[in-house]
Design a protein around this motif. Structure first.
Motif, PDB file in Angstrom:
ATOM      1  N   VAL A  17      -7.631 -31.301  20.460  1.00 45.24           N
ATOM      2  CA  VAL A  17      -6.642 -31.594  19.423  1.00 45.24           C
ATOM      3  C   VAL A  17      -7.088 -32.857  18.699  1.00 45.24           C
ATOM      4  CG1 VAL A  17      -4.214 -32.040  18.913  1.00 45.24           C
ATOM      5  CG2 VAL A  17      -4.824 -30.599  20.872  1.00 45.24           C
ATOM      6  N   ASP A  25       2.215 -30.511  17.664  1.00 46.12           N
ATOM      7  CA  ASP A  25       1.223 -29.598  18.233  1.00 46.12           C
ATOM      8  C   ASP A  25       0.604 -30.205  19.488  1.00 46.12           C
ATOM      9  OD1 ASP A  25       1.676 -27.675  16.300  1.00 46.12           O
ATOM     10  OD2 ASP A  25      -0.049 -28.278  15.073  1.00 46.12           O
ATOM     11  N   ARG A  26       0.307 -31.482  19.456  1.00 44.91           N
ATOM     12  CA  ARG A  26      -0.253 -32.160  20.625  1.00 44.91           C
ATOM     13  C   ARG A  26       0.738 -32.117  21.786  1.00 44.91           C
ATOM     14  NH1 ARG A  26      -1.347 -37.036  18.627  1.00 44.91           N
ATOM     15  NH2 ARG A  26       0.210 -38.159  19.777  1.00 44.91           N
ATOM     16  N   ARG A  28       3.059 -29.860  22.302  1.00 43.21           N
ATOM     17  CA  ARG A  28       3.141 -28.483  22.797  1.00 43.21           C
ATOM     18  C   ARG A  28       1.914 -28.113  23.628  1.00 43.21           C
ATOM     19  NH1 ARG A  28       4.976 -24.670  18.040  1.00 43.21           N
ATOM     20  NH2 ARG A  28       5.010 -23.154  19.742  1.00 43.21           N
ATOM     21  N   PHE A  67       1.274 -19.322  21.192  1.00 46.56           N
ATOM     22  CA  PHE A  67       1.168 -20.634  20.566  1.00 46.56           C
ATOM     23  C   PHE A  67      -0.283 -20.956  20.224  1.00 46.56           C
ATOM     24  CE2 PHE A  67       0.058 -25.098  21.446  1.00 46.56           C
ATOM     25  CZ  PHE A  67       0.581 -25.661  20.288  1.00 46.56           C
ATOM     26  N   VAL A  71      -1.633 -21.856  16.519  1.00 50.50           N
ATOM     27  CA  VAL A  71      -2.110 -23.191  16.170  1.00 50.50           C
ATOM     28  C   VAL A  71      -3.612 -23.205  15.857  1.00 50.50           C
ATOM     29  CG1 VAL A  71      -2.625 -24.131  18.473  1.00 50.50           C
ATOM     30  CG2 VAL A  71      -1.687 -25.614  16.716  1.00 50.50           C
TER      31      VAL A  71
END
Length: 89
Positions: A17, A25-26, A28, A67, A71
């Motif tokens: 990431v 997002d990080r 998750r 997910f 992403v």
């Protein structure tokens, strides 16, 4: 509009990431992986322990895969997708 770099997954079950990726997002990614490093990008690893922890919090392997597909814009290595699909079934 400037697009943020996307997280990406590798065949070795590492998920990278970039620091400029969305903080959500990080977060998750961190819910279903094991943190390994912060430089040059955040690096997390998908592990059995991390997936059990996620499942205890209500996050299934199927949701993890969905997910990751979202992403990474569908760029999930086939072996990683198969492993998560097998855990879901």
């Amino acid at each position: 509009m400037h697009r943020r770099p996307l997280p990406f997954a590798e065949a070795d079950f590492n998920v990278y990431v970039p620091h400029s990726a969305a903080a959500f997002d990080r977060f998750r990614v961190a819910r279903c992986t094991q943190w390994e490093a912060s430089q040059p990008d955040f690096r997390y690893r998908i592990t059995q322990t991390a997936l059990r922890r996620a499942a205890a919090g209500g996050v299934t392997a199927g949701r993890v895969l969905a997910f990751l597909r979202a992403v990474t814009q569908g760029h999930v290595p086939a072996n990683v997708a198969r492993a998560l699909e097998n855990l879901e079934s």
